[in-house]
Design a protein around this motif. Sequence first.
Motif, short mmCIF file in Angstrom:
data_model
loop_
_atom_site.label_atom_id
_atom_site.label_comp_id
_atom_site.label_asym_id
_atom_site.label_seq_id
_atom_site.Cartn_x
_atom_site.Cartn_y
_atom_site.Cartn_z
N ARG A 96 0.83 -1.21 0.00
CA ARG A 96 0.00 0.00 0.00
C ARG A 96 0.87 1.26 0.00
NH1 ARG A 96 -5.26 1.62 1.18
NH2 ARG A 96 -5.33 3.86 1.62
N GLU A 97 1.89 1.29 0.86
CA GLU A 97 2.75 2.48 0.89
C GLU A 97 3.49 2.64 -0.44
OE1 GLU A 97 6.21 4.75 3.52
OE2 GLU A 97 5.42 2.82 4.21
N GLU B 156 1.13 4.32 -2.61
CA GLU B 156 0.95 5.72 -2.19
C GLU B 156 2.12 6.59 -2.63
OE1 GLU B 156 -1.73 5.14 1.86
OE2 GLU B 156 0.46 5.11 1.98
N GLU C 140 2.09 9.75 -5.06
CA GLU C 140 2.66 11.04 -4.66
C GLU C 140 3.55 11.62 -5.75
OE1 GLU C 140 2.82 13.97 -2.01
OE2 GLU C 140 2.71 12.13 -0.82
N ALA D 237 -2.76 1.41 -8.62
CA ALA D 237 -3.37 2.37 -7.71
C ALA D 237 -4.58 3.01 -8.38
CB ALA D 237 -2.36 3.46 -7.34
N GLU E 51 -6.47 11.00 -3.52
CA GLU E 51 -6.73 9.99 -2.50
C GLU E 51 -6.66 8.60 -3.12
OE1 GLU E 51 -10.48 8.50 0.28
OE2 GLU E 51 -10.69 10.25 -1.03
N LEU E 52 -5.90 7.73 -2.47
CA LEU E 52 -5.82 6.33 -2.91
C LEU E 52 -7.06 5.61 -2.40
CD1 LEU E 52 -4.04 4.10 -4.23
CD2 LEU E 52 -3.17 3.62 -1.93
N TYR F 101 -6.07 -0.35 -4.15
CA TYR F 101 -4.80 -0.74 -4.74
C TYR F 101 -4.76 -2.25 -4.87
CZ TYR F 101 -3.05 -2.43 -0.25
OH TYR F 101 -2.90 -3.14 0.91
#
Length: 357
Positions: free
Chosen positions: A137-138, A141, A145, A171, A186-187, A190
């Motif tokens: 997930r990160e 993200e 970004e 994503a 906003e995610l 994913y």
Amino acid sequence: MPETTTRPAPDLPPLPAASVFARSDPASAAFAALDLGTNNCRLLIAAPTGSGFRVVDSFSRIVRLGEGLAQSGRLADGAMDRAATALRACADKLARRPVRRFEAVATEACRRATNGRSFLSRITAETGLHLRIISAREEAELAMESCAPLMEPKDRRALLFDIGGGSTEIAWIRVPEGAHYGASPELIGYLSLPLGVVTLAERAGQDCFTERGFCEVVAEVADHLAHFDRVHCIGQEIRRGGVRLMGTSGTVTTLAGVAMALPRYKRPLVDGKTLDCEAADTALGDLFALGREGLAQHPCVGPDRVEFVLPGCAVYAAIRRVWPTERITVADRGLREGMLTRMMRADRCASRRRAGR
């Protein structure tokens, strides 16, 4: 099995919070981000500007850390040694150029390997670098970004894919009204598939040079994507309009270079370029027709990436099959740029707090 927001990944045991290099210098204007992936080790050092940041120094090396991982479940000794050599080179660069803040992350290979954490402990002991294993997930993200500046006011949604060495991240992004004037995208969903160019090259690399083998990989990936599509009704949103398809990976940048007929790859010409998908599809066909020898000689591929191009193209073709769009935005940016953006934003916020604003 692929990871999605409908089935959270198991919690990972925490790593030490420290991820700042020993020679960090609050007086320095530069920030540094390091990404140790399944195939590559990359470092980016940059200084903030009014509109983003300016690259001061960089490093990139193919290390194939995930070589053999799918079969053994472990990082191989030779792969760890290659990665360690590259990380020592990164540490040397940082020692010569102290930075204000430094973040280092490891992705799919270290997430999956039973000896991933022990390898990172070895790296800390040998180099002083602390690498943090991030979740899928990160990873999504951070890619979001870095690519958010490529979105336009007309976009309601964005579908971003990153075809990595050990996994492919998808994503699904909501762009709030006013996002281009300060609000962040906003995610909202994913998907992490354990299918990347290294894992596919080891499992089906030879087959990808045949039409039948290539199509089998496309069908396999498309099956995974179809479930994600049903959960989030992405195809329906695409038909409504206002959805931007974005790709960030060596696969999609290579397709862009071929579609643009570049005599050699140049990042400034590719990053942020929006292509007609038909042109990218034609480029895929051209690459497939070249065969192994032709790919090795192609200026946008080269001998080091021959084994990985067609597996990546198969993943791209599956994305196109499930989510047909007219255009695709190509991003030659990724986790490092996302980390730099976050660090610089946090630093600005801290400065404003200290100033009492």
